[in-house]
Design a protein around this motif. Structure first.
Motif, PDB file in Angstrom:
ATOM      1  N   TYR A 186      17.399  46.199  21.500  1.00  0.00           N
ATOM      2  CA  TYR A 186      16.728  46.129  20.208  1.00  0.00           C
ATOM      3  C   TYR A 186      17.368  47.083  19.206  1.00  0.00           C
ATOM      4  CZ  TYR A 186      13.099  46.635  16.660  1.00  0.00           C
ATOM      5  OH  TYR A 186      12.419  46.691  15.468  1.00  0.00           O
ATOM      6  N   PHE A 187      17.644  48.310  19.652  1.00  0.00           N
ATOM      7  CA  PHE A 187      18.182  49.308  18.737  1.00  0.00           C
ATOM      8  C   PHE A 187      19.699  49.259  18.592  1.00  0.00           C
ATOM      9  CE2 PHE A 187      14.048  51.407  19.392  1.00  0.00           C
ATOM     10  CZ  PHE A 187      13.679  51.503  18.065  1.00  0.00           C
ATOM     11  N   SER A 188      20.372  48.370  19.307  1.00  0.00           N
ATOM     12  CA  SER A 188      21.826  48.272  19.155  1.00  0.00           C
ATOM     13  C   SER A 188      22.217  47.206  18.129  1.00  0.00           C
ATOM     14  CB  SER A 188      22.489  47.971  20.506  1.00  0.00           C
ATOM     15  OG  SER A 188      22.129  46.679  20.960  1.00  0.00           O
ATOM     16  N   GLU A 189      21.245  46.614  17.492  1.00  0.00           N
ATOM     17  CA  GLU A 189      21.486  45.598  16.471  1.00  0.00           C
ATOM     18  C   GLU A 189      22.310  46.195  15.328  1.00  0.00           C
ATOM     19  OE1 GLU A 189      18.662  42.346  14.263  1.00  0.00           O
ATOM     20  OE2 GLU A 189      17.859  44.366  14.499  1.00  0.00           O
ATOM     21  N   PRO A 190      23.420  45.549  14.944  1.00  0.00           N
ATOM     22  CA  PRO A 190      24.223  46.072  13.822  1.00  0.00           C
ATOM     23  C   PRO A 190      23.412  46.108  12.521  1.00  0.00           C
ATOM     24  CG  PRO A 190      25.444  44.388  15.019  1.00  0.00           C
ATOM     25  CD  PRO A 190      24.022  44.371  15.544  1.00  0.00           C
ATOM     26  N   VAL A 191      23.795  47.004  11.631  1.00  0.00           N
ATOM     27  CA  VAL A 191      23.068  47.202  10.374  1.00  0.00           C
ATOM     28  C   VAL A 191      22.912  45.895   9.604  1.00  0.00           C
ATOM     29  CG1 VAL A 191      23.126  48.340   8.116  1.00  0.00           C
ATOM     30  CG2 VAL A 191      23.758  49.607  10.154  1.00  0.00           C
ATOM     31  N   GLU A 192      23.998  45.146   9.475  1.00  0.00           N
ATOM     32  CA  GLU A 192      23.939  43.906   8.684  1.00  0.00           C
ATOM     33  C   GLU A 192      22.938  42.916   9.274  1.00  0.00           C
ATOM     34  OE1 GLU A 192      26.756  45.336   9.725  1.00  0.00           O
ATOM     35  OE2 GLU A 192      27.746  45.916   7.852  1.00  0.00           O
ATOM     36  N   GLU A 193      22.931  42.776  10.611  1.00  0.00           N
ATOM     37  CA  GLU A 193      21.984  41.860  11.252  1.00  0.00           C
ATOM     38  C   GLU A 193      20.553  42.353  11.076  1.00  0.00           C
ATOM     39  OE1 GLU A 193      22.934  40.838  15.290  1.00  0.00           O
ATOM     40  OE2 GLU A 193      25.040  40.513  14.788  1.00  0.00           O
ATOM     41  N   VAL A 238      19.363  44.194   8.592  1.00  0.00           N
ATOM     42  CA  VAL A 238      18.957  43.984   7.196  1.00  0.00           C
ATOM     43  C   VAL A 238      18.605  42.515   6.970  1.00  0.00           C
ATOM     44  CG1 VAL A 238      19.761  43.998   4.791  1.00  0.00           C
ATOM     45  CG2 VAL A 238      20.226  45.959   6.280  1.00  0.00           C
ATOM     46  N   ARG A 239      19.436  41.609   7.465  1.00  0.00           N
ATOM     47  CA  ARG A 239      19.146  40.177   7.277  1.00  0.00           C
ATOM     48  C   ARG A 239      17.864  39.768   7.995  1.00  0.00           C
ATOM     49  NH1 ARG A 239      24.924  39.859   8.211  1.00  0.00           N
ATOM     50  NH2 ARG A 239      25.928  39.564   6.191  1.00  0.00           N
ATOM     51  N   ARG A 240      17.697  40.243   9.235  1.00  0.00           N
ATOM     52  CA  ARG A 240      16.504  39.897  10.012  1.00  0.00           C
ATOM     53  C   ARG A 240      15.244  40.433   9.341  1.00  0.00           C
ATOM     54  NH1 ARG A 240      13.508  42.645  13.433  1.00  0.00           N
ATOM     55  NH2 ARG A 240      15.042  44.288  13.816  1.00  0.00           N
ATOM     56  N   ARG A 241      15.258  41.719   8.952  1.00  0.00           N
ATOM     57  CA  ARG A 241      14.076  42.313   8.317  1.00  0.00           C
ATOM     58  C   ARG A 241      13.772  41.644   6.980  1.00  0.00           C
ATOM     59  NH1 ARG A 241      10.027  43.848   9.771  1.00  0.00           N
ATOM     60  NH2 ARG A 241       9.682  45.568   8.349  1.00  0.00           N
ATOM     61  N   HIS A 242      14.825  41.313   6.221  1.00  0.00           N
ATOM     62  CA  HIS A 242      14.607  40.621   4.946  1.00  0.00           C
ATOM     63  C   HIS A 242      13.878  39.312   5.193  1.00  0.00           C
ATOM     64  CE1 HIS A 242      15.597  38.010   1.515  1.00  0.00           C
ATOM     65  NE2 HIS A 242      15.443  39.126   0.815  1.00  0.00           N
ATOM     66  N   GLY A 243      14.352  38.550   6.172  1.00  0.00           N
ATOM     67  CA  GLY A 243      13.704  37.276   6.490  1.00  0.00           C
ATOM     68  C   GLY A 243      12.256  37.449   6.936  1.00  0.00           C
ATOM     69  N   GLU A 244      12.006  38.452   7.769  1.00  0.00           N
ATOM     70  CA  GLU A 244      10.639  38.708   8.246  1.00  0.00           C
ATOM     71  C   GLU A 244       9.716  39.092   7.096  1.00  0.00           C
ATOM     72  OE1 GLU A 244      11.970  40.473  12.640  1.00  0.00           O
ATOM     73  OE2 GLU A 244      11.221  41.833  11.098  1.00  0.00           O
ATOM     74  N   LEU A 245      10.182  39.989   6.249  1.00  0.00           N
ATOM     75  CA  LEU A 245       9.344  40.450   5.140  1.00  0.00           C
ATOM     76  C   LEU A 245       9.166  39.366   4.082  1.00  0.00           C
ATOM     77  CD1 LEU A 245      10.757  44.083   4.923  1.00  0.00           C
ATOM     78  CD2 LEU A 245       8.552  43.364   5.897  1.00  0.00           C
ATOM     79  N   LYS A 246      10.207  38.578   3.849  1.00  0.00           N
ATOM     80  CA  LYS A 246      10.114  37.457   2.899  1.00  0.00           C
ATOM     81  C   LYS A 246       9.068  36.453   3.406  1.00  0.00           C
ATOM     82  CE  LYS A 246      12.346  35.995  -0.811  1.00  0.00           C
ATOM     83  NZ  LYS A 246      12.166  36.702  -2.078  1.00  0.00           N
ATOM     84  N   ALA A 247       9.073  36.214   4.733  1.00  0.00           N
ATOM     85  CA  ALA A 247       8.104  35.279   5.326  1.00  0.00           C
ATOM     86  C   ALA A 247       6.672  35.780   5.190  1.00  0.00           C
ATOM     87  CB  ALA A 247       8.438  35.047   6.801  1.00  0.00           C
ATOM     88  N   ARG A 248       6.487  37.094   5.043  1.00  0.00           N
ATOM     89  CA  ARG A 248       5.156  37.678   4.835  1.00  0.00           C
ATOM     90  C   ARG A 248       4.740  37.635   3.370  1.00  0.00           C
ATOM     91  NH1 ARG A 248       5.293  43.326   8.149  1.00  0.00           N
ATOM     92  NH2 ARG A 248       6.034  42.499  10.120  1.00  0.00           N
ATOM     93  N   GLY A 249       5.633  37.129   2.511  1.00  0.00           N
ATOM     94  CA  GLY A 249       5.303  36.978   1.104  1.00  0.00           C
ATOM     95  C   GLY A 249       5.699  38.141   0.221  1.00  0.00           C
ATOM     96  N   LEU A 250       6.456  39.101   0.754  1.00  0.00           N
ATOM     97  CA  LEU A 250       6.889  40.224  -0.069  1.00  0.00           C
ATOM     98  C   LEU A 250       8.015  39.787  -0.999  1.00  0.00           C
ATOM     99  CD1 LEU A 250       5.438  41.631   2.410  1.00  0.00           C
ATOM    100  CD2 LEU A 250       6.895  43.565   1.888  1.00  0.00           C
TER     101      LEU A 250
END
Length: 95
Positions: free
Chosen positions: A40-47, A49-61
């Motif tokens: 989980y913590f070895s995820e590269p920065v770019e991945e 950022v993209r993953r968190r953006h998608g998760e937060l966008k899906a929450r309506g932020l």
């Protein structure tokens, strides 16, 4: 038929021993939990950022809410990520 026993030590042997002493986990379960956490913590920065953006966008932020939040989360990653501006975060997501 001969049997060989591996003498190789697990890289997290001390942590496995600690978890088996302080929790109901057995050695195999503790090793799997450690592997999952490290993955989980070895995820590269770019991945991340993209993953968190998608998760937060899906929450309506909105992006104005998302990018500062991601910027605040990055220092808590396993390996300290470089400090990225909001513009750099947007570029990772949108190219």
């Amino acid at each position: 038929m001969s049997s060989t026993v591996s003498t190789a030590r697990h890289p997290c042997e001390e942590l496995i021993a600690h978890l088996t002493r302080t929790s109901p986990l057995g050695p195999g379960e503790a090793a799997r939990v450690i592997a999952d956490v490290l993955a989980y913590f070895s995820e590269p920065v770019e991945e991340f950022v993209r993953r968190r953006h998608g998760e937060l966008k899906a929450r309506g932020l909105t992006n104005d809410e998302i990018f500062p939040r991601i910027a605040a989360e990055l220092p808590g990653r396993r390996v300290a990520a470089p400090e990225l501006s909001l513009r750099q975060l947007r570029r990772i997501v949108y190219g």
